[in-house]
Motif scaffolding. Structure first.
Motif, PDB file in Angstrom:
ATOM      1  N   GLY A  92     -51.923   9.797  38.191  1.00 48.85           N
ATOM      2  CA  GLY A  92     -51.706  10.511  39.449  1.00 48.85           C
ATOM      3  C   GLY A  92     -52.400   9.877  40.634  1.00 48.85           C
ATOM      4  N   HIS A  93     -53.663   9.529  40.494  1.00 47.42           N
ATOM      5  CA  HIS A  93     -54.360   8.985  41.664  1.00 47.42           C
ATOM      6  C   HIS A  93     -54.206   7.475  41.812  1.00 47.42           C
ATOM      7  CE1 HIS A  93     -57.936   7.474  39.508  1.00 47.42           C
ATOM      8  NE2 HIS A  93     -57.932   8.605  38.827  1.00 47.42           N
ATOM      9  N   MET A  94     -53.664   6.831  40.764  1.00 48.09           N
ATOM     10  CA  MET A  94     -53.410   5.392  40.862  1.00 48.09           C
ATOM     11  C   MET A  94     -51.974   5.081  41.274  1.00 48.09           C
ATOM     12  SD  MET A  94     -56.278   3.976  40.311  1.00 48.09           S
ATOM     13  CE  MET A  94     -55.844   2.262  40.065  1.00 48.09           C
ATOM     14  N   GLY A  95     -51.187   6.121  41.510  1.00 44.50           N
ATOM     15  CA  GLY A  95     -49.807   5.900  41.942  1.00 44.50           C
ATOM     16  C   GLY A  95     -48.943   5.285  40.863  1.00 44.50           C
ATOM     17  N   ARG A  96     -49.060   5.782  39.643  1.00 38.86           N
ATOM     18  CA  ARG A  96     -48.284   5.263  38.513  1.00 38.86           C
ATOM     19  C   ARG A  96     -47.296   6.315  37.998  1.00 38.86           C
ATOM     20  NH1 ARG A  96     -49.676   0.376  36.069  1.00 38.86           N
ATOM     21  NH2 ARG A  96     -47.653   0.815  35.081  1.00 38.86           N
ATOM     22  N   PRO A  97     -46.179   6.478  38.721  1.00 42.24           N
ATOM     23  CA  PRO A  97     -45.190   7.467  38.277  1.00 42.24           C
ATOM     24  C   PRO A  97     -44.611   7.139  36.906  1.00 42.24           C
ATOM     25  CG  PRO A  97     -44.294   6.129  40.056  1.00 42.24           C
ATOM     26  CD  PRO A  97     -45.763   5.810  39.953  1.00 42.24           C
ATOM     27  N   MET A 117     -48.208  13.074  43.794  1.00 38.83           N
ATOM     28  CA  MET A 117     -47.958  11.642  43.635  1.00 38.83           C
ATOM     29  C   MET A 117     -46.490  11.376  43.313  1.00 38.83           C
ATOM     30  SD  MET A 117     -47.407   9.049  41.204  1.00 38.83           S
ATOM     31  CE  MET A 117     -47.883   9.743  39.640  1.00 38.83           C
ATOM     32  N   LEU A 118     -45.869  12.248  42.522  1.00 41.08           N
ATOM     33  CA  LEU A 118     -44.470  12.074  42.148  1.00 41.08           C
ATOM     34  C   LEU A 118     -43.502  12.433  43.270  1.00 41.08           C
ATOM     35  CD1 LEU A 118     -44.504  13.410  38.472  1.00 41.08           C
ATOM     36  CD2 LEU A 118     -44.331  11.027  39.230  1.00 41.08           C
ATOM     37  N   GLY A 119     -44.026  12.977  44.371  1.00 41.36           N
ATOM     38  CA  GLY A 119     -43.172  13.327  45.495  1.00 41.36           C
ATOM     39  C   GLY A 119     -42.377  14.600  45.277  1.00 41.36           C
ATOM     40  N   GLU A 120     -42.876  15.487  44.448  1.00 38.01           N
ATOM     41  CA  GLU A 120     -42.171  16.724  44.132  1.00 38.01           C
ATOM     42  C   GLU A 120     -42.527  17.814  45.149  1.00 38.01           C
ATOM     43  OE1 GLU A 120     -42.944  17.215  39.927  1.00 38.01           O
ATOM     44  OE2 GLU A 120     -41.639  15.509  39.489  1.00 38.01           O
ATOM     45  N   ALA A 151     -50.917   7.905  47.239  1.00 40.43           N
ATOM     46  CA  ALA A 151     -50.771   6.997  46.096  1.00 40.43           C
ATOM     47  C   ALA A 151     -49.321   6.906  45.633  1.00 40.43           C
ATOM     48  CB  ALA A 151     -51.662   7.456  44.937  1.00 40.43           C
ATOM     49  N   GLY A 152     -48.532   7.931  45.894  1.00 39.94           N
ATOM     50  CA  GLY A 152     -47.130   7.935  45.487  1.00 39.94           C
ATOM     51  C   GLY A 152     -46.246   7.039  46.322  1.00 39.94           C
ATOM     52  N   GLY A 153     -46.770   6.559  47.438  1.00 40.97           N
ATOM     53  CA  GLY A 153     -45.990   5.652  48.285  1.00 40.97           C
ATOM     54  C   GLY A 153     -44.788   6.317  48.910  1.00 40.97           C
ATOM     55  N   GLU A 154     -43.727   5.556  49.004  1.00 42.10           N
ATOM     56  CA  GLU A 154     -42.509   6.022  49.684  1.00 42.10           C
ATOM     57  C   GLU A 154     -41.927   7.278  49.047  1.00 42.10           C
ATOM     58  OE1 GLU A 154     -39.931   6.212  52.688  1.00 42.10           O
ATOM     59  OE2 GLU A 154     -41.520   4.701  52.551  1.00 42.10           O
ATOM     60  N   ARG A 155     -41.989   7.381  47.733  1.00 42.97           N
ATOM     61  CA  ARG A 155     -41.381   8.526  47.058  1.00 42.97           C
ATOM     62  C   ARG A 155     -42.095   9.839  47.379  1.00 42.97           C
ATOM     63  NH1 ARG A 155     -41.520   7.962  40.704  1.00 42.97           N
ATOM     64  NH2 ARG A 155     -40.757  10.077  40.719  1.00 42.97           N
ATOM     65  N   SER A 156     -43.349   9.766  47.819  1.00 40.60           N
ATOM     66  CA  SER A 156     -44.095  10.998  48.120  1.00 40.60           C
ATOM     67  C   SER A 156     -44.400  11.148  49.608  1.00 40.60           C
ATOM     68  CB  SER A 156     -45.380  11.047  47.292  1.00 40.60           C
ATOM     69  OG  SER A 156     -46.209   9.966  47.615  1.00 40.60           O
ATOM     70  N   LYS A 157     -43.649  10.449  50.433  1.00 43.26           N
ATOM     71  CA  LYS A 157     -43.870  10.511  51.886  1.00 43.26           C
ATOM     72  C   LYS A 157     -43.732  11.944  52.425  1.00 43.26           C
ATOM     73  CE  LYS A 157     -42.421   8.434  56.212  1.00 43.26           C
ATOM     74  NZ  LYS A 157     -41.442   7.579  56.891  1.00 43.26           N
ATOM     75  N   ALA A 158     -42.724  12.668  51.993  1.00 42.07           N
ATOM     76  CA  ALA A 158     -42.519  14.050  52.465  1.00 42.07           C
ATOM     77  C   ALA A 158     -43.682  14.945  52.024  1.00 42.07           C
ATOM     78  CB  ALA A 158     -41.191  14.600  51.966  1.00 42.07           C
ATOM     79  N   VAL A 159     -44.195  14.725  50.814  1.00 40.28           N
ATOM     80  CA  VAL A 159     -45.343  15.500  50.331  1.00 40.28           C
ATOM     81  C   VAL A 159     -46.562  15.176  51.186  1.00 40.28           C
ATOM     82  CG1 VAL A 159     -46.925  15.895  48.402  1.00 40.28           C
ATOM     83  CG2 VAL A 159     -44.476  15.677  47.982  1.00 40.28           C
TER      84      VAL A 159
END
Length: 168
Positions: A92-97, A117-120, A151-159
């Motif tokens: 989760g904190h290392m951005g490893r989906p 991190m998963l952008g959910e 850490a989720g990068g682009e996939r978690s931008k909205a979060v």
């Protein structure tokens, strides 16, 4: 008539006692026997630490270790001072989906930090609606919810955007 009532009372009491005594005997023998199975031995601490460490960065190792020791899935390592972490927390904190999703697919425990991190977004929104103070909570190693979203990068931008508004 009193004789009949006495006889009924005696017979009823005898029948009642006959029905209750075996139950009491069974209950008392059940109390003397340990109905619980013995606890399995604890996982080897070095194995737990290695698995949690792998959860931070090494999907292949996570898969191999979990295949050999399935009970590692939700094992928790204490890094000290109550800083408890599971492999999924490291992901989760290392951005490893990839690691987090694999562990979830195996039945791993899922939390707010991993969801961030998963952008959910829907999950994060629901949890923070129910418990707004969690926007300021800390995950493993004291890492904030905001950092997990980053850490989720682009996939978690909205979060990330949502959490930034909540943390104000």
């Amino acid at each position: 008539m009193n004789e009949n009532l006495s006889r009924r009372a005696v017979l009823g009491g005898t029948l009642g006692a006959a029905l209750l005594i075996p139950g009491k005997l069974l209950a008392s023998s059940a109390l003397t026997q340990d109905p619980k199975k013995p606890k399995p031995p604890a996982l080897e601490p070095s194995l737990v630490k290695e698995f949690v460490g792998a959860g931070h960065s090494d999907l292949d190792k996570v898969k191999a270790m979990l295949a050999e020791h399935p009970t590692l899935l939700n094992a928790t390592w204490d890094w000290g001072n109550g800083d408890f972490e599971m492999a999924i927390g490291g992901a989760g904190h290392m951005g490893r989906p990839d690691i987090a999703e694999y562990l979830i697919s195996q039945g791993g425990r899922y939390d707010l930090f991993v969801a961030a991190m998963l952008g959910e977004l829907e999950h994060v929104q629901l949890i923070l609606k129910l418990h707004p103070n969690l926007a300021k909570s800390k995950g493993p190693h004291g890492i904030s919810l905001l950092q997990h979203a980053k850490a989720g990068g682009e996939r978690s931008k909205a979060v990330l955007e949502f959490v930034q508004l909540q943390a104000v």
